[in-house]
Design a protein around this motif. Structure first.
Motif, PDB file in Angstrom:
ATOM      1  N   GLU A 113      13.066   3.092   6.152  1.00 48.64           N
ATOM      2  CA  GLU A 113      12.175   4.250   6.097  1.00 48.64           C
ATOM      3  C   GLU A 113      10.911   3.906   5.314  1.00 48.64           C
ATOM      4  O   GLU A 113      10.981   3.557   4.126  1.00 48.64           O
ATOM      5  N   VAL A 114       9.791   4.001   5.977  1.00 48.00           N
ATOM      6  CA  VAL A 114       8.522   3.756   5.280  1.00 48.00           C
ATOM      7  C   VAL A 114       8.214   4.976   4.427  1.00 48.00           C
ATOM      8  O   VAL A 114       8.265   6.114   4.894  1.00 48.00           O
ATOM      9  N   ARG A 115       7.935   4.741   3.152  1.00 46.16           N
ATOM     10  CA  ARG A 115       7.653   5.842   2.224  1.00 46.16           C
ATOM     11  C   ARG A 115       6.163   5.969   1.924  1.00 46.16           C
ATOM     12  O   ARG A 115       5.647   7.043   1.718  1.00 46.16           O
ATOM     13  N   ARG A 116       5.480   4.812   1.867  1.00 42.83           N
ATOM     14  CA  ARG A 116       4.093   4.845   1.406  1.00 42.83           C
ATOM     15  C   ARG A 116       3.305   3.717   2.058  1.00 42.83           C
ATOM     16  O   ARG A 116       3.805   2.592   2.182  1.00 42.83           O
ATOM     17  N   CYS A 117       2.081   4.022   2.462  1.00 34.84           N
ATOM     18  CA  CYS A 117       1.160   3.012   2.985  1.00 34.84           C
ATOM     19  C   CYS A 117      -0.122   3.119   2.157  1.00 34.84           C
ATOM     20  O   CYS A 117      -0.713   4.204   2.101  1.00 34.84           O
ATOM     21  N   GLU A 358       3.595   8.900   2.523  1.00 31.00           N
ATOM     22  CA  GLU A 358       2.366   9.026   1.726  1.00 31.00           C
ATOM     23  C   GLU A 358       1.398   7.967   2.218  1.00 31.00           C
ATOM     24  O   GLU A 358       1.726   6.769   2.169  1.00 31.00           O
ATOM     25  N   VAL A 359       0.268   8.393   2.694  1.00 30.24           N
ATOM     26  CA  VAL A 359      -0.715   7.431   3.191  1.00 30.24           C
ATOM     27  C   VAL A 359      -1.950   7.534   2.296  1.00 30.24           C
ATOM     28  O   VAL A 359      -2.515   8.617   2.127  1.00 30.24           O
ATOM     29  N   VAL A 360      -2.318   6.413   1.711  1.00 30.03           N
ATOM     30  CA  VAL A 360      -3.449   6.402   0.773  1.00 30.03           C
ATOM     31  C   VAL A 360      -4.505   5.457   1.332  1.00 30.03           C
ATOM     32  O   VAL A 360      -4.266   4.264   1.516  1.00 30.03           O
ATOM     33  N   GLY A 361      -5.656   6.016   1.625  1.00 29.61           N
ATOM     34  CA  GLY A 361      -6.705   5.247   2.285  1.00 29.61           C
ATOM     35  C   GLY A 361      -7.706   4.647   1.308  1.00 29.61           C
ATOM     36  O   GLY A 361      -7.397   4.401   0.136  1.00 29.61           O
ATOM     37  N   ARG A 362      -8.905   4.445   1.825  1.00 27.54           N
ATOM     38  CA  ARG A 362      -9.967   3.816   1.033  1.00 27.54           C
ATOM     39  C   ARG A 362     -10.237   4.625  -0.248  1.00 27.54           C
ATOM     40  O   ARG A 362     -10.221   5.848  -0.208  1.00 27.54           O
TER      41      ARG A 362
END
Ligand code: N01
Length: 493
Positions: A113-117, A358-362
């Motif tokens: 399971e992917v939790r964060r990118c 949770e996806v955290v971008g630039r």
């Protein structure tokens, strides 16, 4: 800085991809990446099997109401479809077979399971629930549209003494034959499960908050002769697929975006005629008659629901539910409806998309924050400040009564064109430009005003502000947009 270098400007750059999800879109992404010559990718799947919604949904009566010869990959037609509309189990087997045939199944990392990118230093860092990690140049989020079940906020739901089943998480260990079953909801799932269960249960109570328009739909079997023909003359199958696709676009998807269209009026008239001719008791007929126009909610196709609800062991309950008690469902008229099994056909959390990952971008920008007023994506694919992060069947795409496979195929073709520029060294990072996103969102809201979805009903097509979330233009326009990216609409670095 935005550059405008040509794709052939530089040398080939290695590209690593992280695919999240091994459902229809994830399998497709892997196949298409390979075809395009990309072999460095990993597919993470949180479950222990592939298939996405077709793995998760196994309720009795499950079938797809998009014709099977359209609801399959264009590059993997299936001559063996048993019926015009295949069952859920048959579709699941199809995806398993395709994944095997293309060697994708052995590439899937199950139970992961992917939790964060997190985007940092030009790459995506991936964190998984088991503490492991990975990194890639691109993320393809193939996390599905209708994935996480929605449980209704009904007082006492947890006090019910018998088993409670959500249609999207059916437990086949629970016996239903000969028992008193209550079904809450009247969407596509409910209509199918009611039509299947009514034949085996002692009593079936259907709790209807809102009636639905229903199109009559036969489901003939393909004969062995037809299947043999499809096998030996694949061009026949291709022609059938093209016909169905055209008919879907003209007769349905292009109709729903224009509330005044004659096609939509024809759909409405067909639904009225179905109700009038199928339901004998005038009082029941009126209780089943919606007060909004056909197509406003997602249209339901069924050959047997009206017959099912008229069976002596079936009851339509239209009094509002006030609570659930250990013995059953209590309605506003004070009546207790005693039940052995409670079925929740109450749909999905439709605003999730890639979340809860949770996806955290630039610059540390969180997708959850960007989407706090609702999910959106430029052409349903890309969000500004999330470079090299692409969604398949993301928010604002064409959803409804047509093939999400066709949508995903068009999208992956488009995404690969953006990626190709990275491989050739024209730029390293690409995401929708904020101005393009704003223009798309404004145009979409404006176009949505004339769709049937905004004509006065509650549905999962609407955001909390009542604005349709779906693609409000023709399917041909979507196809045209997906032909080639307009690079000026992308921020490239
Ligand atoms: O879910 P839904 P679904 N008290 O959200 C009711 C696809 N799909 O799983 O209409 C009482 O449509 C709610 O009532 P109301 C397809 O795209 C396809 O059926 O809001 N009732 C509604 O009746 C479909 O559209 C296929 O008043 C409550 C129902 O629950 C989408 O999936 C098969 C309630 C939810 O309907 C979702 O369909 C299955 C409450 N508190 C699904 N809360 C095929 O291809 C909710 N409801 C055939």
């Amino acid at each position: 800085m935005t550059t405008s270098a040509s794709p052939s400007a530089g040398s080939e750059r290695p590209c690593r991809f992280i695919i999240i999800g091994a459902g229809m879109s994830g399998i497709l992404a892997a196949i298409e990446l390979r075809k395009a010559g990309f072999h460095d990718f990993t597919i993470y799947e949180r479950a222990d099997r592939l298939g996405g919604t077709w793995r998760d949904n196994t309720y009795p009566g499950l079938a797809c109401d998009v014709p099977s010869h359209l609801y399959c990959y264009s590059f993997a037609p299936n001559p063996d479809w048993s019926h015009r509309f295949a069952s859920g189990a048959e579709i699941q087997s199809y995806f398993e077979a395709v994944a095997r045939r293309f060697g994708i199944d052995r590439l899937i990392r199950y139970g992961k399971e992917v939790r964060r990118c997190t985007f940092a230093d030009g790459r995506w860092k991936i964190e998984l629930a088991d503490g492991s990690g990975d990194a890639g140049d691109f993320v393809i989020a193939a996390t599905g549209v209708l994935r996480d079940p929605a449980y209704p906020d009904i007082p006492g739901l947890e006090t019910f003494a018998g088993p409670t089943l959500h249609t999207a998480r059916w437990d086949h260990g629970v016996a239903t034959a000969g028992r008193r079953i209550g079904v809450i909801g009247t969407g596509s799932s409910a209509i199918q499960v009611v039509s299947a269960l009514v034949h085996e249960v002692s009593e079936l109570a259907l709790f209807q908050r809102t009636p639905q328009w229903i199109m009559a739909q036969d489901n003939p079997a393909y004969t062995p002769v037809e299947q043999a023909e499809f096998r030996t003359q694949p061009e026949k199958m291709a022609a059938l697929r093209a016909d169905i696709s055209r008919a879907f676009a003209d007769g349905f998807s292009n109709a729903v975006i224009d509330a005044d269209s004659p096609q939509l009026q024809a759909i409405h008239d067909a639904c009225v005629a179905n109700l009038e001719t199928s339901v004998r008791d005038p009082e029941l007929r009126e209780r089943l008659r919606p007060s909004y126009r056909a197509g406003c909610k997602r249209l339901i196709m069924s050959a047997d629901f009206y017959e099912a609800i008229q069976r002596p062991n079936a009851r339509l309950v239209t009094a509002a539910i006030t609570g659930i008690e250990p013995a059953g469902v209590r309605t506003q008229d004070g009546r207790l409806h005693p039940l052995d099994v409670l079925v929740l056909a109450t749909g999905y959390q439709v605003d999730r998309f890639v979340r809860p990952i949770e996806v955290v971008g630039r610059n540390g920008v969180a997708l959850d924050e960007v989407w706090k007023d609702g999910p959106f994506a430029y052409l349903a694919i890309s969000v500004p400040a999330f470079p090299n992060f692409f969604m398949l069947n993301g928010p604002n795409g064409p959803v409804g009564n047509f093939s999400l496979i066709e949508v995903a195929e068009l999208q992956i073709g488009y995404i690969l064109q953006l990626v190709e520029h990275v491989r050739r060294g024209a730029y390293r990072e690409v995401s929708a430009a904020p101005a393009a996103m704003e223009r798309f969102a404004a145009d979409r809201r404006e176009a949505a005003r004339t769709t049937i979805w905004q004509s006065g009903c509650r549905s999962w097509y609407l955001d909390p502000g009542g604005v349709p979330i779906a693609w409000p233009w023709t399917f041909d326009r979507f196809r045209e947009e997906m032909r080639a990216p307009q690079l000026a609409d992308y921020e490239r670095r």
